[in-house]
Design an enzyme around this catalytic site. Structure first.
Site, PDB file in Angstrom:
ATOM      1  N   LYS A  35       0.842  -1.202   0.000  1.00  0.00           N
ATOM      2  CA  LYS A  35       0.000   0.000   0.000  1.00  0.00           C
ATOM      3  C   LYS A  35       0.876   1.249   0.000  1.00  0.00           C
ATOM      4  CE  LYS A  35      -0.553  -0.389   4.987  1.00  0.00           C
ATOM      5  NZ  LYS A  35      -0.841   0.605   5.965  1.00  0.00           N
ATOM      6  N   TYR A 255      18.162  28.895   6.512  1.00  0.00           N
ATOM      7  CA  TYR A 255      16.942  29.545   7.006  1.00  0.00           C
ATOM      8  C   TYR A 255      16.919  29.516   8.534  1.00  0.00           C
ATOM      9  CZ  TYR A 255      14.759  29.436   2.373  1.00  0.00           C
ATOM     10  OH  TYR A 255      14.446  29.633   1.052  1.00  0.00           O
TER      11      TYR A 255
HETATM   12  C1  LIG Z   1      -4.118  -4.122   8.453  1.00  0.00           C
HETATM   13  C2  LIG Z   1      -2.654  -4.021   8.248  1.00  0.00           C
HETATM   14  N1  LIG Z   1      -1.926  -5.141   8.170  1.00  0.00           N
HETATM   15  C3  LIG Z   1      -0.585  -5.096   7.991  1.00  0.00           C
HETATM   16  C4  LIG Z   1       0.077  -3.899   7.875  1.00  0.00           C
HETATM   17  C5  LIG Z   1       1.572  -3.902   7.706  1.00  0.00           C
HETATM   18  O1  LIG Z   1       2.151  -3.397   8.879  1.00  0.00           O
HETATM   19  P1  LIG Z   1       3.741  -3.248   9.006  1.00  0.00           P
HETATM   20  O2  LIG Z   1       4.130  -2.272   7.974  1.00  0.00           O
HETATM   21  O3  LIG Z   1       3.937  -2.729  10.389  1.00  0.00           O
HETATM   22  O4  LIG Z   1       4.299  -4.591   8.781  1.00  0.00           O
HETATM   23  C6  LIG Z   1      -0.639  -2.708   7.976  1.00  0.00           C
HETATM   24  C7  LIG Z   1       0.068  -1.432   7.906  1.00  0.00           C
HETATM   25  O5  LIG Z   1      -0.264  -0.435   8.451  1.00  0.00           O
HETATM   26  C8  LIG Z   1      -2.048  -2.767   8.163  1.00  0.00           C
HETATM   27  O6  LIG Z   1      -2.776  -1.657   8.254  1.00  0.00           O
END
Ligand SMILES: Cc1ncc(COP(=O)(O)O)c(C=O)c1O
Length: 363
Positions: A35, A255
């Protein structure tokens, strides 16, 4: 000369880290969580490299899943938050997407659409209180889904709120609640573990793990870098020195003049800034490597540039065109994140499209 900022993504490292996650939980199948543009690493190239190797991918929203399908990705793709609108169910059927399901509205949309779905993961709220339902409602949702005949397999999932903190027993409480919900339902596969849980907690046998940050070689734990956990960091952000000057004792830089030289030393300007994803709030002292020697941030991060110096006294002179590693290699992104008051997750995920992205693989 082109702007010399490059984000190199080691695709083999991401595959290695996926296989590392699977070795830690050998009884489980694993989603590769890609994602948010694969946590800033580039969802399409990352997924293309992993497609033949993974059990499935996971994304946050159907738009991300469709982007992967349009790029030719064939593995199953799971929507971690399920559908946002009922109209998405038919798209899930068309593209073979799996989905989390956490409320009656999502269920009603599925029943109305009569879409056929491979796997639905009913989301149990075991204590995170962000998504999901209590165990009685979860059981009811599972039964209705099973009765609907629309779903090949119904699973139960949950998400941990504190798995990155090994001294916090909330994870044990969440697991106990999850297991009691599973016992009430009867025979149902589980999906509970994010990266922290995969690496450090004992999670249910079988079912599906959901590694995200660890795929990119980044640690979910404060004070520990990915490499210390046996992971291979995938992203190296590097640029070059574009200007060099000698500072006198007392000179102030950038800055807000937030850096002051306590003695005479060289200062270099590097082509990277918050417009690229280098966090603006990064404090003086954040690590960089300058042609293999330790350097540090000296002055506020601008949109397109930062200023740096060697750590301590260096016999090496700074020069135009010298390579500077902002993170990756000997510079853990987790440490840079710490100087920026954030976590490795956010630093890489907030990378912009401005750097050149190079994808490295030995295949
Ligand atoms: C539902 C769910 N599963 C798994 C993950 C993966 O988590 P991580 O990046 O901590 O392994 C996420 C990430 O936010 C998530 O929202």
């Amino acid at each position: 000369m082109a702007r010399p900022l490059v984000a190199s993504i080691d695709l083999d490292a991401i595959l290695y880290n996926y296989q590392f996650a699977k070795k830690l939980q050998p009884s489980c199948k694993a989603f590769a969580v890609v994602k948010s543009n694969a946590y800033g690493h580039g969802a399409v190239p990352v997924a293309q490299h992993l497609d033949k190797e993974v059990d499935a991918f996971a994304v946050a929203a159907i738009e991300e899943a469709i982007e992967l399908r349009e790029a030719g990705i064939e593995s199953p793709i799971m929507l971690l938050e399920g559908v946002f609108e009922s109209s998405e169910w038919l798209l899930c059927e068309e593209h073979g997407f799996w989905a989390a399901l956490e409320n009656e509205q999502q269920l009603a949309g599925l029943l109305d659409s009569q879409a056929k779905i491979g796997k639905i993961f009913v989301k149990l709220d075991s204590g995170m209180h962000r998504l999901g339902v209590d165990k009685a409602t979860a059981k009811e949702l599972v039964m209705q889904l099973r009765r609907s005949g629309l779903v090949n397999e119904v699973l139960l999932m949950t998400h941990f709120s504190c798995a990155d903190d090994l001294s916090d027993l909330t994870t044990m409480e969440q697991l106990a609640y999850f297991e009691s919900a599973r016992r009430d339902i009867g025979d149902i596969e589980a999906s509970v573990a994010n990266s922290a849980a995969i690496m450090k907690w004992s999670v249910p046998e079988g079912g599906w793990i959901r590694p995200g940050i660890m795929l990119y070689g980044i640690s979910p734990f404060a004070g520990i870098a990915g490499a210390q956990l046996g992971l291979k960091p995938a992203m190296t952000l590097s640029s070059k020195i574009i200007s060099v000057r000698d500072l006198e004792e007392g000179d102030q830089v950038g800055y807000g003049r937030t850096y002051q030289a306590t003695k005479a030393h060289q200062l270099a300007t590097v082509a990277v800034g918050y417009g690229d994803g280098y966090p603006r709030l990064t404090k003086n002292g954040a690590p960089v490597m300058i042609s293999g020697k330790a350097g540090q941030l000296a002055g506020r991060v601008s949109m397109d540039m930062i200023t740096i110096r060697f750590v301590g006294d260096s016999d090496m002179a700074m020069a135009l065109g010298q390579e500077v590693v902002l993170w990756g290699g000997d510079v853990p992104v987790e440490e840079v994140a710490d100087y920026a008051g954030t976590i490795g997750y956010e630093v890489v995920t907030r990378m912009t499209s401005r750097p050149k992205y190079r994808y490295l693989t030995s295949q």
